[in-house]
Write a protein that holds these residues in place. Structure first.
Motif, PDB file in Angstrom:
ATOM      1  N   ILE A  34       0.865  -1.178   0.000  1.00 25.25           N
ATOM      2  CA  ILE A  34       0.000   0.000   0.000  1.00 25.25           C
ATOM      3  C   ILE A  34       0.905   1.233   0.000  1.00 25.25           C
ATOM      4  O   ILE A  34       1.744   1.392   0.883  1.00 25.25           O
ATOM      5  CB  ILE A  34      -0.929   0.011   1.223  1.00 25.25           C
ATOM      6  CG1 ILE A  34      -1.870  -1.205   1.182  1.00 25.25           C
ATOM      7  CG2 ILE A  34      -1.728   1.312   1.285  1.00 25.25           C
ATOM      8  CD1 ILE A  34      -2.738  -1.349   2.414  1.00 25.25           C
ATOM      9  N   GLU A  35       0.729   2.082  -0.989  1.00 21.04           N
ATOM     10  CA  GLU A  35       1.569   3.277  -1.096  1.00 21.04           C
ATOM     11  C   GLU A  35       0.706   4.472  -1.479  1.00 21.04           C
ATOM     12  O   GLU A  35      -0.456   4.330  -1.881  1.00 21.04           O
ATOM     13  CB  GLU A  35       2.659   3.061  -2.147  1.00 21.04           C
ATOM     14  CG  GLU A  35       2.136   2.673  -3.515  1.00 21.04           C
ATOM     15  CD  GLU A  35       3.240   2.231  -4.460  1.00 21.04           C
ATOM     16  OE1 GLU A  35       4.416   2.485  -4.143  1.00 21.04           O
ATOM     17  OE2 GLU A  35       2.928   1.642  -5.500  1.00 21.04           O
ATOM     18  N   ASP A  36       1.277   5.633  -1.317  1.00 24.06           N
ATOM     19  CA  ASP A  36       0.541   6.859  -1.617  1.00 24.06           C
ATOM     20  C   ASP A  36       0.067   6.849  -3.070  1.00 24.06           C
ATOM     21  O   ASP A  36       0.849   6.551  -3.983  1.00 24.06           O
ATOM     22  CB  ASP A  36       1.433   8.073  -1.373  1.00 24.06           C
ATOM     23  CG  ASP A  36       0.696   9.384  -1.554  1.00 24.06           C
ATOM     24  OD1 ASP A  36      -0.351   9.555  -0.907  1.00 24.06           O
ATOM     25  OD2 ASP A  36       1.163  10.222  -2.352  1.00 24.06           O
ATOM     26  N   CYS A  81       1.134  10.482   4.126  1.00 29.57           N
ATOM     27  CA  CYS A  81       1.995  11.653   4.247  1.00 29.57           C
ATOM     28  C   CYS A  81       2.467  11.768   5.695  1.00 29.57           C
ATOM     29  O   CYS A  81       2.111  10.966   6.558  1.00 29.57           O
ATOM     30  CB  CYS A  81       1.261  12.917   3.807  1.00 29.57           C
ATOM     31  SG  CYS A  81      -0.228  13.258   4.763  1.00 29.57           S
ATOM     32  N   ASP A  82       3.244  12.788   5.971  1.00 30.42           N
ATOM     33  CA  ASP A  82       3.701  13.034   7.340  1.00 30.42           C
ATOM     34  C   ASP A  82       2.633  13.788   8.130  1.00 30.42           C
ATOM     35  O   ASP A  82       2.123  14.822   7.664  1.00 30.42           O
ATOM     36  CB  ASP A  82       4.978  13.870   7.339  1.00 30.42           C
ATOM     37  CG  ASP A  82       6.183  13.106   6.850  1.00 30.42           C
ATOM     38  OD1 ASP A  82       6.159  11.866   6.929  1.00 30.42           O
ATOM     39  OD2 ASP A  82       7.141  13.750   6.379  1.00 30.42           O
ATOM     40  N   ILE A 134      -2.362   8.469   7.377  1.00 23.21           N
ATOM     41  CA  ILE A 134      -2.873   7.639   6.285  1.00 23.21           C
ATOM     42  C   ILE A 134      -4.370   7.876   6.143  1.00 23.21           C
ATOM     43  O   ILE A 134      -5.117   7.775   7.123  1.00 23.21           O
ATOM     44  CB  ILE A 134      -2.603   6.144   6.543  1.00 23.21           C
ATOM     45  CG1 ILE A 134      -1.108   5.885   6.739  1.00 23.21           C
ATOM     46  CG2 ILE A 134      -3.153   5.295   5.401  1.00 23.21           C
ATOM     47  CD1 ILE A 134      -0.779   4.459   7.126  1.00 23.21           C
ATOM     48  N   GLU A 135      -4.786   8.185   4.941  1.00 25.80           N
ATOM     49  CA  GLU A 135      -6.208   8.320   4.645  1.00 25.80           C
ATOM     50  C   GLU A 135      -6.532   7.386   3.482  1.00 25.80           C
ATOM     51  O   GLU A 135      -5.952   7.495   2.401  1.00 25.80           O
ATOM     52  CB  GLU A 135      -6.548   9.759   4.268  1.00 25.80           C
ATOM     53  CG  GLU A 135      -8.026   9.971   3.949  1.00 25.80           C
ATOM     54  CD  GLU A 135      -8.327  11.420   3.594  1.00 25.80           C
ATOM     55  OE1 GLU A 135      -9.235  11.647   2.766  1.00 25.80           O
ATOM     56  OE2 GLU A 135      -7.645  12.317   4.125  1.00 25.80           O
ATOM     57  N   MET A 136      -7.438   6.441   3.725  1.00 27.24           N
ATOM     58  CA  MET A 136      -7.779   5.473   2.683  1.00 27.24           C
ATOM     59  C   MET A 136      -9.114   4.838   3.015  1.00 27.24           C
ATOM     60  O   MET A 136      -9.538   4.792   4.171  1.00 27.24           O
ATOM     61  CB  MET A 136      -6.699   4.390   2.567  1.00 27.24           C
ATOM     62  CG  MET A 136      -6.565   3.519   3.787  1.00 27.24           C
ATOM     63  SD  MET A 136      -5.210   2.334   3.630  1.00 27.24           S
ATOM     64  CE  MET A 136      -5.412   1.432   5.186  1.00 27.24           C
TER      65      MET A 136
END
Length: 298
Positions: free
Chosen positions: A90-92, A106-107, A129-131
């Protein structure tokens, strides 16, 4: 049990491989905890301990139980556990399911900013993390489909950890619909059934969501009736998404059978002889969440 009462089983074995050839052993000895052990358990042990693949017909011969001190002491048998990671990263910016938002990573606190908070030479990073829950390799539990079904906080670890696993090979190049015929003649009850289609090769490409492999309703009914514990697939969805019905989700989740979608690396697993785990956080009110899906060999 005292060492004077410890027992070992002595036996010969004859294993044939489905791709030709075989292996035999004579006067093989194995520690046992009780007074006897079934032939099927002996075969499973040999396959697992020797890390054999493509094992077909197997026979245990000349079996007898003797009183003899155990040779393998607990925790000292030297066997190395091997893990196969079956999860996507899982990545940006990752979009798992078309139409759902991308993951944002993100930070919240960067290392640079943290230097003004902590003592000299000490720094930390805290990620934000927003998902959506349907991101990456994820587990579905009953409340994903049914309002009053168990949610993630109500799923016990025995339902998703260290499950005896079996891989069913269903190459997507041979067809997209995976019906009950793929599962007949297999030992399924109480197991995690992982369907290997090879579709994970298209992960993060536009083709991944188009005309993907899926289980048919009769396959779901057969798996339910066989008493499986969990069903996983390395495809975009376990259902055929060309229609808006979801008979496989409905059938399996309605019977408290967990689903794991978007698996990968199933080609690295043997057909049997491994333990499967796919553990999600205990989130109340959620029926789906990303997991680190793993297979333990040996």
């Amino acid at each position: 049990m005292s060492r004077n009462n410890e027992k070992r089983v002595v036996f010969d074995f004859d294993l044939q491989f489905t791709n030709g050839g075989g292996i035999q052993g004579q006067d093989f000895r194995l520690d046992i905890d009780g007074d006897d052990i079934a032939d099927t358990e002996l075969v499973d042990y040999i396959v697992r301990d020797l890390r054999l693949l493509m094992v077909g017909p197997a026979r245990i011969l000349n079996k007898r139980v003797i009183v003899e001190p155990h040779k393998r002491r607990a925790g000292t048998n030297g066997a190395q556990r091997v893990y196969v990671d079956l999860s996507h990263v899982i990545e940006d910016g990752l979009v798992t399911y078309p139409g759902l938002p991308a993951a944002r990573i993100c930070d919240y606190l960067s290392r640079e900013r943290s230097r003004g908070i902590y003592a000299p030479g000490t720094e930390f990073q805290i990620a934000k993390i927003e998902m959506v829950a349907n991101t990456g390799t994820y587990l579905d539990c009953p409340s994903h489909r049914y309002e009053h079904g168990h949610d993630l906080s109500q799923i016990g670890p025995e339902a998703c950890a260290d499950l005896d696993g079996i891989v069913i090979r269903a190459d997507h190049r041979q067809g997209r619909a995976i019906d009950a015929g793929f599962f007949r003649g297999k030992e399924l009850r109480g197991r995690a059934v992982l369907v290997h289609t090879g579709w994970d090769a298209y992960w993060t490409t536009p083709d991944y969501a188009v005309d993907h492999p899926y289980l048919t309703e009769d396959a779901a009914v057969y798996l339910r009736d066989c008493g499986v514990r969990l069903v996983g697939i390395d495809s975009m969805n376990i259902d055929d998404t060309r229609s808006n019905s979801r008979p496989v989700h409905s059938t399996l989740l309605g019977a408290d059978i967990l689903i794991v979608e978007h698996l990968c690396n199933l080609g690295a697993l043997p057909d049997e002889g491994f333990a499967f785990s796919a553990i999600a956080p205990k989130v109340r009110g959620a029926g789906t969440f990303p997991v680190r899906a793993l297979a333990r060999l040996g």
